[in-house]
Design a protein around this motif. Structure first.
Motif: not given
Length: 200
Positions: A29-36, A64-68, A106-107
C-alpha cells in the motif's frame, strides 16, 4: 552431545505470520500510494487482521513505515558493503555503500523522506525505531571500516569521518531542495562534498 533445535511454538508461528502479513500489506500500500495516503484500517484489512491487532505490532503509521523500510535498508546496506569490498579507493568504496542506501531511500521519495523524519523524531523506545537507528550505526561502521583499510586512518578518526559522511548522506536525502532530483544527482552532490573530506 548435540542439542536438537527447538521447534517454534504455534503461538510464535502465528505472531510471525501476522507480522509478515502486516509487513507485506503495508509495503504494497505504501509503494502504491505513499504513506500519507494510506490508513491503518486499510493496512489491517489487507493483512486480514483487526486494527487492535495491528497496533500490537506497530503503534502508528510511522512505526509501520519503519518496519517496512528497515528491511529494504538492511538489504541495501548489505549490497553496498559487498560492492565496497572490491574497491581500493576510499571515496569509491564509501560511495558504493551509501549509493545503495540512497537508491533504496529514493524508490518512493515521500516514503523515504518520511522514513528519515521518523528516524530523527520517532520514539526511540519503539522496536522498529531502535532497529532504524541500529541501521544508521551499521552504516557508519561499514564506512569507518572502509576508511581504515590501508589509508593510515586510525579507528577514532575513521569513526568521526564516518559520522560526517552519514550526516551528509542523510541531509542530502532529506533536503526539500532535492525532492525533484534523481538518485544520480543526489549522489553527485554527496560525492562533491566527500571529495574534500576523504583521503585520496
Amino acid at each position: 552431545m548435540s542439542i536438537a533445535p527447538q521447534r517454534v511454538g504455534r503461538r510464535e508461528r502465528n505472531k510471525q505470520e501476522k507480522l509478515d502479513r502486516i509487513t507485506a500489506a503495508a509495503s504494497e500500500l505504501f509503494a502504491e500510494r505513499g504513506v500519507d495516503e494510506v490508513t491503518t484500517q486499510e493496512i489491517a484489512d489487507k493483512a486480514d487482521i483487526g486494527t487492535g491487532t495491528l497496533f500490537l505490532y506497530a503503534k502508528n503509521k510511522g512505526e509501520l513505515l519503519l518496519l517496512v523500510q528497515n528491511s529494504t535498508y538492511a538489504d541495501a546496506l548489505a549490497e553496498g558493503k559487498a560492492a565496497a569490498e572490491t574497491l581500493t579507493d576510499p571515496l569509491e568504496a564509501v560511495m558504493a555503500i551509501i549509493g545503495a542506501v540512497v537508491a533504496c531511500n529514493r524508490k518512493q521519495i515521500d516514503n523515504g523522506r518520511t522514513y528519515l523524519r521518523e528516524m530523527v523524531f520517532g520514539d526511540p523506545t519503539e522496536p522498529h525505531h531502535r532497529e532504524a537507528l541500529s541501521l544508521t550505526v551499521q552504516t557508519e561502521e561499514a564506512v569507518a571500516a572502509v576508511l581504515q583499510r590501508g589509508h593510515g586512518i586510525d579507528a577514532e578518526e575513521a569513526a568521526t569521518l564516518a559520522h560526517v559522511v552519514s550526516a551528509v548522506m542523510f541531509i542530502s536525502m532529506a533536503a526539500t531542495v532535492n525532492i525533484g532530483r534523481t538518485v544520480d544527482e543526489i549522489l553527485n552532490e554527496i560525492r562533491g562534498q566527500l571529495q574534500v573530506l576523504l583521503p585520496r
